[in-house]
Design an enzyme around this catalytic site. Sequence first.
Site, PDB file in Angstrom:
ATOM      1  N   HIS A 158       1.037  -1.345  -0.141  1.00 51.97           N
ATOM      2  CA  HIS A 158      -0.116   0.052   0.055  1.00 51.97           C
ATOM      3  C   HIS A 158       0.947   1.216  -0.144  1.00 51.97           C
ATOM      4  O   HIS A 158       1.945   1.316   0.802  1.00 51.97           O
ATOM      5  CB  HIS A 158      -0.744   0.008   1.337  1.00 51.97           C
ATOM      6  N   ASP A 183      -7.867  -5.632   0.060  1.00 47.69           N
ATOM      7  CA  ASP A 183      -8.484  -6.113  -0.980  1.00 47.69           C
ATOM      8  C   ASP A 183      -8.098  -7.832  -0.668  1.00 47.69           C
ATOM      9  O   ASP A 183      -8.435  -8.558  -1.687  1.00 47.69           O
ATOM     10  CB  ASP A 183      -7.972  -5.954  -2.441  1.00 47.69           C
TER      11      ASP A 183
HETATM   12  N1  CMC Z   1       4.134  -7.588  -4.824  1.00 52.46           N
HETATM   13  C1  CMC Z   1       5.331  -7.501  -5.120  1.00 52.46           C
HETATM   14  N2  CMC Z   1       6.184  -6.513  -5.064  1.00 52.46           N
HETATM   15  C2  CMC Z   1       5.394  -5.276  -4.604  1.00 52.46           C
HETATM   16  C3  CMC Z   1       4.287  -5.092  -4.205  1.00 52.46           C
HETATM   17  C4  CMC Z   1       3.553  -6.480  -4.653  1.00 52.46           C
HETATM   18  N3  CMC Z   1       2.217  -6.318  -4.100  1.00 52.46           N
HETATM   19  N4  CMC Z   1       3.745  -4.042  -3.860  1.00 52.46           N
HETATM   20  C5  CMC Z   1       5.070  -3.392  -3.938  1.00 52.46           C
HETATM   21  N5  CMC Z   1       5.940  -4.117  -4.407  1.00 52.46           N
HETATM   22  C6  CMC Z   1       7.338  -3.685  -4.507  1.00 52.46           C
HETATM   23  C7  CMC Z   1       7.734  -2.955  -5.832  1.00 52.46           C
HETATM   24  O1  CMC Z   1       7.988  -3.846  -6.750  1.00 52.46           O
HETATM   25  C8  CMC Z   1       8.841  -1.985  -5.260  1.00 52.46           C
HETATM   26  O2  CMC Z   1       9.826  -3.032  -5.270  1.00 52.46           O
HETATM   27  P1  CMC Z   1      11.534  -2.054  -5.699  1.00 52.46           P
HETATM   28  O3  CMC Z   1      11.696  -0.930  -4.405  1.00 52.46           O
HETATM   29  O4  CMC Z   1      12.291  -3.229  -5.649  1.00 52.46           O
HETATM   30  O5  CMC Z   1      11.271  -1.332  -6.870  1.00 52.46           O
HETATM   31  C9  CMC Z   1       8.336  -1.674  -3.834  1.00 52.46           C
HETATM   32  O6  CMC Z   1       7.583  -2.858  -3.466  1.00 52.46           O
HETATM   33  C10 CMC Z   1       7.499  -0.510  -3.684  1.00 52.46           C
HETATM   34  O7  CMC Z   1       6.414  -0.503  -4.690  1.00 52.46           O
HETATM   35  P2  CMC Z   1       5.755   0.763  -5.351  1.00 52.46           P
HETATM   36  O8  CMC Z   1       4.964   0.356  -6.427  1.00 52.46           O
HETATM   37  O9  CMC Z   1       6.801   1.813  -5.561  1.00 52.46           O
HETATM   38  O10 CMC Z   1       4.701   1.184  -4.083  1.00 52.46           O
HETATM   39  P3  CMC Z   1       3.570   1.962  -4.214  1.00 52.46           P
HETATM   40  O11 CMC Z   1       3.471   2.619  -2.907  1.00 52.46           O
HETATM   41  O12 CMC Z   1       3.688   2.941  -5.515  1.00 52.46           O
HETATM   42  O13 CMC Z   1       2.357   1.161  -4.778  1.00 52.46           O
HETATM   43  C11 CMC Z   1       0.594  -0.629  -4.580  1.00 52.46           C
HETATM   44  C12 CMC Z   1       1.232   0.587  -4.153  1.00 52.46           C
HETATM   45  C13 CMC Z   1      -0.615  -0.807  -3.852  1.00 52.46           C
HETATM   46  C14 CMC Z   1       0.085  -0.088  -6.169  1.00 52.46           C
HETATM   47  C15 CMC Z   1       1.603  -1.878  -4.818  1.00 52.46           C
HETATM   48  O14 CMC Z   1       1.810  -2.330  -3.625  1.00 52.46           O
HETATM   49  C16 CMC Z   1       0.838  -2.985  -5.552  1.00 52.46           C
HETATM   50  O15 CMC Z   1       0.743  -2.944  -7.003  1.00 52.46           O
HETATM   51  N6  CMC Z   1       0.028  -3.611  -4.886  1.00 52.46           N
HETATM   52  C17 CMC Z   1      -0.513  -4.895  -5.437  1.00 52.46           C
HETATM   53  C18 CMC Z   1      -2.141  -4.342  -6.032  1.00 52.46           C
HETATM   54  C19 CMC Z   1      -2.826  -4.137  -4.959  1.00 52.46           C
HETATM   55  O16 CMC Z   1      -3.243  -5.049  -4.005  1.00 52.46           O
HETATM   56  N7  CMC Z   1      -3.617  -3.029  -4.811  1.00 52.46           N
HETATM   57  C20 CMC Z   1      -4.826  -2.581  -3.981  1.00 52.46           C
HETATM   58  C21 CMC Z   1      -4.074  -1.437  -2.908  1.00 52.46           C
HETATM   59  S1  CMC Z   1      -5.118  -1.137  -1.471  1.00 52.46           S
HETATM   60  C22 CMC Z   1      -6.619  -0.843  -1.879  1.00 52.46           C
HETATM   61  C23 CMC Z   1      -6.577   0.282  -2.998  1.00 52.46           C
HETATM   62  O17 CMC Z   1      -6.279   1.366  -2.673  1.00 52.46           O
HETATM   63  O18 CMC Z   1      -7.400   0.379  -4.003  1.00 52.46           O
END
Ligand code: CMC
Length: 428
Positions: A306, A363
């Site tokens: 998140h 989720d």
């Molecule tokens: N699985 C594997 N790696 C992950 C995941 C994951 N679910 N989430 C983040 N990472 C890694 C990402 O690859 C990155 O790694 P590195 O630093 O080596 O490049 C690091 O963690 C930081 O990720 P980010 O994408 O920069 O983080 P963010 O804050 O931009 O993204 C997120 C947040 C929710 C989009 C992301 O965690 C994600 O894609 N999760 C899976 C999708 C998901 O479950 N979404 C629902 C979110 S909660 C409800 C809502 O808001 O709708």
Amino acid sequence: MTDTATLILDGKEHQLPLVVGTEGERAVDIQTLRNNTGYVTLDPGYANTASCESAITFIDGEKGLLHYRGIPIEQFAAHPNFVEVSWLLIFGRLPTMREYTEFAHDLNAHANLDESMKHIFQGFPRSAPPMAILSAMINGLSCFHPELMELEDKTQFRRAAARLISKIRTIAAYAYRHSLGKPYIYPDPNLRYVPNFLHMMFSQPYEPYYCDEDVRDAVNLLLILHADHEQNCSTSTVRMVGSSQANLFASCAAGVCALWGPRHGGANVEVLHMLEQIHAGQITPEEYVAMAKDKESKVRLMGFGHRVYKNFDPRAKMLAKVAERLLRDRGKNDPLLNIARKLEEIALEDPYFVERKLYPNVDFYSGIIMRAIGIPTSMFTVMFAIGRLPGWIAHWWEQNQEAGGMIARPRQVYTGNNSTDYLLMERR
Ligand code: CMC
């Protein structure tokens, strides 16, 4: 603590005011930065930008706290009432008995859609994604309620909010019935918000759907836990669209589109697909986690991570309990719940997830609850939208009430070609 920050640019000092929120969050106010220095700030994905001041929802991502209008969400579990929480978010405090009754009455009185909207439903293919229908139909409400396009005062706003919160569940249920080719079921004015929605989803003509208290409470809590989450992608979209003074229906329709994506509300569908894939034996939980860590795979562990929570998402904790209770009380054993538990266990011990502070989010368990109730996967993100609607409305109104509200219009740092001349086709 000082009340300004000093920024040194090109050897010159600039004082920038500091803003402190009621829970002690600190911000540097950069509104005058470009005018005074010529500089803008660069913040892709707005990860470090407070786009507004807001009094609706507070999140402490480090501690895993979520408050609606100051009330910790855990407190809603004992008496889950989505209508009451909707009022709280939109109007800023818990309703009195009279306010609640009037609002609930309004919701019941306006649950029907204009009959001609049925023709619009009929124009969609059976296979149309329900989120597309939802967005189109919410936008379409502006055509049927032109008197609510411009909201001049709070009373008019309340009428528009009630219509929208009421009709979204009718639209959602009709979208589902349309996908099955089943007759639309009219709302029943004798039923409360959640049972009425389930009635429109699952009743057959002359064969009513019985909603027991556990299901009613579980759905109420599910909707409450989705009801607001401060400046998330869809809410920011609603604010962005609303900042141009677009009407409430158009702004919320845009919110539905933003919510649809798999990184936001669409993640609940992806979680279910992931769990089903593992259940079908196509991949083990260990292999899935390994794949999610491999950047080449482009796969993420869905329902994990998140932007704001760097600790347990309190909503995930509560939903895990609801899922377990609902299945146990029904004597059911959903293998997907066991798979989810296993994935959580593996990930929470894996240094990749520990170092990045990735925990289950809202989720991760919500789909298991919806499955237990009989809501199909195609409707998961629609359920999220029904839940998030009061939050969108609250933010739209909060922004609308700001004196001298500004249109949202970020800057950019241009990285394209330098000024160049047009070249005639034959000389390219
Ligand atoms: N699985 C594997 N790696 C992950 C995941 C994951 N679910 N989430 C983040 N990472 C890694 C990402 O690859 C990155 O790694 P590195 O630093 O080596 O490049 C690091 O963690 C930081 O990720 P980010 O994408 O920069 O983080 P963010 O804050 O931009 O993204 C997120 C947040 C929710 C989009 C992301 O965690 C994600 O894609 N999760 C899976 C999708 C998901 O479950 N979404 C629902 C979110 S909660 C409800 C809502 O808001 O709708």
